[in-house]
Write a protein that holds these residues in place. Sequence first.
Motif: not given
Length: 431
Positions: A366-391
């Motif tokens: 809620k009270d923060a912003k999620v920035f994706h890094a090493g991620t990929k979307a598969e359908g409605n799911q988010v999967l890890t796709n790297g070393g640094r995943v999210i900031a």
Amino acid sequence: MNILILGSGGREHALAWKISQSPECNQLFVAPGNAGTSELATNLPELGNHFDEHGKAQIADFIRKHDIHLLVIGPEAPLVAGITDYLKEQEDLKHLAILGPGKEGAALEGSKDFAKAFMQRHSIPTASSQTFTKNTIEKGVSFLRSRALPIVLKADGLAAGKGVIISPTYEEAEYSLKEMLLEERFGSASQKVVIEDYLPGIELSVFVLTDGKDSIMLPEAKDYKRIGEKDSGPNTGGMGAVSPVPFADDAFITKVKERIVKPTILGLQKENIDYRGFIFIGLMNVKGDPYVIEYNVRMGDPETQVVIPRIENDLLPVLLVAAQQKLKTAQIQVSKDVATTVVMVSGGYPDAYEKGKLVSGLGNVKDAKVFHAGTKAEGNQVLTNGGRVIAVTGKGKRIEEALQNSYQAVQQISWEGVYYRKDIGQDLLNL
């Protein structure tokens, strides 16, 4: 206007997030992009992965087909590979505004040796150094043993933020030098090694947007490079960041502008280097005086995730005039709020790690912003796709509030093997 951003990390997600808010943004594309950018823009997974002649030609064809007005180049690899030069040579793309230097300017990051020589030519304060190859390795050993400890060894080329070793003993430094030059520990990046004196102090980064003539200082930031708490363990691409930096007061920033930023821009002009884009200057504050540790020729990651959220005005017109060499007319408004980001990484990073782990809890933030890094979307799911995943970036009137918002959000997000540092910003609380 139609905009293309090259890259797939947290930096590119933050830039896409900001650019997409502009009323001047018509169509926004990110190549290759990630699961986060796909919510704001059209991802181009087939583009932006290779920067050989074929890869450059594919990018040029896309720009033609989709009438791209502005190209924003996020990471260093395409810049060092000469994507800007290639596109500027295309007669039918003369209209294209490109934010990112050509190969000559990109050498400030692509070669530590070039950057040190540039600083010496233009009297920019930096640590004393010499450069060595495997053919001069014995001279390198003699040189490092003549310097005070600890001693710093840097791979000359691009090493994904990991090509720096700080050795506390001569034996370790000698071993590392031989490992880098003879065994190519960092691949071709360590065919040359810069040995430089260690600068005692506290580190920070400043960010400059320039059109090659004029420049704008963006908010400064401090990042946390090592994987372990209390700055232990190996270097990473960055585990978190804070902006503003408490010890970078007005007097210090004035020194940075006069001693470093101005001579850097003037040096580029004197050497006839057409530079339009970001300059990230890694600094050491040594008893109140700034010294350059390194240049990067793009925004930092994860620093972008705390710098961009503090810019209050529309950034797109500013980026455009920088690319068009009309920056003199532009300004930015910076929030006084503090922004902090905490990077969540795959288990095992920065060494071997697994991909394809299901990320859960993103919708609970809620009270923060999620920035994706090493991620990929598969359908409605988010999967890890790297070393640094999210900031995860929180904001607040004070650093404590911003950190609380970051860490509360971090605790909502999970995947198998997730790791993050719990001490981001703690060293700044009592300054």
